[in-house]
Scaffold this motif. Sequence first.
Motif, short mmCIF file in Angstrom:
data_model
loop_
_atom_site.label_atom_id
_atom_site.label_comp_id
_atom_site.label_asym_id
_atom_site.label_seq_id
_atom_site.Cartn_x
_atom_site.Cartn_y
_atom_site.Cartn_z
N ASN A 308 -2.25 -17.52 11.93
CA ASN A 308 -2.98 -16.27 11.80
C ASN A 308 -2.20 -15.23 11.00
O ASN A 308 -2.79 -14.40 10.29
CB ASN A 308 -3.31 -15.71 13.19
N MET A 309 -0.88 -15.23 11.14
CA MET A 309 -0.07 -14.29 10.39
C MET A 309 -0.24 -14.51 8.89
O MET A 309 -0.37 -13.56 8.11
CB MET A 309 1.40 -14.45 10.80
N VAL A 310 -0.30 -15.78 8.48
CA VAL A 310 -0.47 -16.10 7.07
C VAL A 310 -1.87 -15.69 6.59
O VAL A 310 -2.03 -15.07 5.53
CB VAL A 310 -0.24 -17.60 6.83
N LEU A 311 -2.89 -16.00 7.38
CA LEU A 311 -4.26 -15.67 6.99
C LEU A 311 -4.47 -14.16 6.92
O LEU A 311 -5.14 -13.66 6.00
CB LEU A 311 -5.25 -16.29 7.98
N VAL A 314 -2.99 -12.90 3.75
CA VAL A 314 -3.85 -13.22 2.60
C VAL A 314 -4.99 -12.22 2.49
O VAL A 314 -5.30 -11.71 1.40
CB VAL A 314 -4.39 -14.66 2.73
N LEU A 315 -5.65 -11.91 3.61
CA LEU A 315 -6.76 -10.96 3.60
C LEU A 315 -6.28 -9.57 3.16
O LEU A 315 -6.93 -8.92 2.32
CB LEU A 315 -7.39 -10.88 4.98
N ALA A 316 -5.16 -9.12 3.72
CA ALA A 316 -4.65 -7.79 3.36
C ALA A 316 -4.25 -7.74 1.88
O ALA A 316 -4.51 -6.74 1.19
CB ALA A 316 -3.47 -7.43 4.25
N PHE A 320 -5.79 -5.25 -0.93
CA PHE A 320 -4.84 -4.38 -1.62
C PHE A 320 -4.97 -4.52 -3.14
O PHE A 320 -4.97 -3.52 -3.87
CB PHE A 320 -3.41 -4.72 -1.19
N VAL A 321 -5.10 -5.75 -3.62
CA VAL A 321 -5.15 -5.99 -5.07
C VAL A 321 -6.51 -5.62 -5.64
O VAL A 321 -6.62 -4.95 -6.68
CB VAL A 321 -4.82 -7.47 -5.38
N VAL A 322 -7.58 -6.04 -4.98
CA VAL A 322 -8.93 -5.81 -5.50
C VAL A 322 -9.42 -4.40 -5.19
O VAL A 322 -10.20 -3.83 -5.95
CB VAL A 322 -9.90 -6.86 -4.91
N PHE A 412 -3.58 -0.42 8.40
CA PHE A 412 -4.55 0.68 8.37
C PHE A 412 -4.55 1.39 7.01
O PHE A 412 -5.57 1.92 6.60
CB PHE A 412 -4.28 1.66 9.50
N ALA A 413 -3.41 1.40 6.33
CA ALA A 413 -3.40 1.98 4.98
C ALA A 413 -4.26 1.15 4.05
O ALA A 413 -5.03 1.69 3.23
CB ALA A 413 -1.97 2.06 4.46
N VAL A 414 -4.17 -0.19 4.17
CA VAL A 414 -4.94 -1.07 3.30
C VAL A 414 -6.43 -0.98 3.63
O VAL A 414 -7.26 -0.68 2.75
CB VAL A 414 -4.44 -2.53 3.43
N PHE A 415 -6.78 -1.23 4.87
CA PHE A 415 -8.20 -1.31 5.22
C PHE A 415 -8.83 0.07 5.42
O PHE A 415 -9.99 0.29 5.04
CB PHE A 415 -8.38 -2.19 6.46
#
Length: 623
Positions: A308-311, A314-316, A320-322, A412-415
């Motif tokens: 889950n840490m890896v997934l 990946v989502l964050a 962040f990039v898009v 929270f900064a990202v999302f």
Amino acid sequence: MTQNDTPIAPQNDTSTPPARGSNGHPEPRGGASAVHPALAEPPRAAADREGRLDTVVFGVAAAVALAFVAWGFLSPSGLGSASGSALTWVEENLGWLFVTLASGFVLFVLWLAASRYGRIPLGGDDEAPEFRTVSWIAMMFSAGMGIGLMFFGVSEPLTHYVSPPPRTVDAETPEAISTAMATTLFHWTLHPWAIYAVVGLAIAYGTFRRGRPQLISAAFAPLFGRRRTEGPAGKLIDVLAIFATLFGSAASLGLGALQIGSGVEILGWAGDVGNGLLVAIIAVLTCAFVASAVSGVAKGIQWLSNVNMVLAAVLAAFVFVVGPTVLILNLVPGAIGAYFSDLAEMAGRTEASGGDPMAEWLRGWTVFYWAWWISWTPFVGLFLARISRGRTIRQFVTGVLLVPSVVSLVWFAVFGGAGIAAQRDGADVAGQSTSEGQLFGVLNTYPLATVMTVLVMLLVAIFFVSGADAASIVMGSLSERGALEPTRRTVIFWGVVMGAVAAIMLLVGGDEALTGLQNLTIIAALPFALVMVGLAVSLAKDLRSDPMVLRRTVAVEAVEQAVVHGIRHHGDDFVLSVKAAPDPAGDGGPDAGSPVRAVERERSNGAAGTAEVGSPVPGERRT
């Protein structure tokens, strides 16, 4: 005075050395076999004992839990009405208690880490940590608040942006962004993890350092004595811990089911998501986490947490990039500054500070969060204790407070930044019909929306499984006198009951399912909040008599008195050596050679205590 690498050197002592016990330490004079408390090692066999079912704790907790399940299925409206009335009373009369305790626990654990107690290990003096640091952090983070971050990652910063706390700033302004981020971090960083740390430290220290059972009640032994903690009062504490774990974990599972259901609806895999589909989701995932729980911590939870840490990363990284990369980068330092700038004001918010609007806001946010975290503490605290063997108190507090707080800040900064940016660009993410749908609303504005929606559902499902996995093991441990590896049948029982309670909490909430989750969580947390106060007091008292603390006290006092005596009688040129102190009573009693007694005698008659002081002998090393 000559300096060298060995400040205390042995002298040529021709006296007969004292007898030594099986542990290599000198036995006290008079034939006593007890090891001095300053040298004691934890009785590890006691800490690793196999559990036996405590029929009283398990019977009472199971009977009441099953009665609640039956009430919820037979009359959800009746349960909802009763819980609503109880919640109103708690929030109106005791909201201040949750607010005060949360900040108090932050100060308490910071004091422990910074004090002389910070060096004390949660285990033997030379014991290495049981889990690697990376796995330790992953398990800690996943079990602590994984589903909550997925559920509120976009929702909370965005909600505070479009509707700031009363009497703060205007909505949807640059100032509102700072207030939104500061308020979100206040609810998700130092305060919740300090609450977890209190219980985690008390249990880990008692279990791995003192050899007590892994029970909430056992941590009260320094305060009430072992006999009372094993009696009715101790059993009541463990029953309350089971209930807090049951309802706090069930609320988290309910949030997970809501978000998965929202994703299923957005993807078009089902029509309007009703309670029937949510209950079905809970049933499927309950089977999954029960299967994971019976595989054990090292196999099930550790593997799921690492995946889950890896997934999640990946989502964050994708968002962040898009998403609004520059805004996110600006939010990180800005959120930190706003958090510390507004911390005192946020910690001091009560109904009296803002009237009815503030009271209503607190009930929906701060008081609910503090109650939710407290209801999670038996589960998360015991789980943190279970995975933290071998770490020092300072390492524990640093890891538990700082690492998840930093991850929460970035998350929270990202999302939150993505949600705020989408709202400013006219997407009206805040206008989504449900809070759980706002994350999907943000992802819908990006490419690969379908893939990312499926990834979110997978993440929530794994957080669901890993969190409930840990919770069912903890409740099994509480039911079996603190067993580190509870039996499968007990784990399965509590896993099934937890899934049933989560379903009932959704049914009680009706159309406002989140309200039902919040109401019952706050009510269940109240009695355990008082238990936590006792835990903090008991832990502070326990640490004062830790072997490492006693050794340091004896060493400082004995050497200081010896050095004063040496300078007074021999000037700058003298040596120190350690030997058995004389027995003033002449009876060779068990306290004759005690270094504590020697220091006390030094204070009264000016002797050198356990440190022999004299003129240097040729060939000796000087200090």
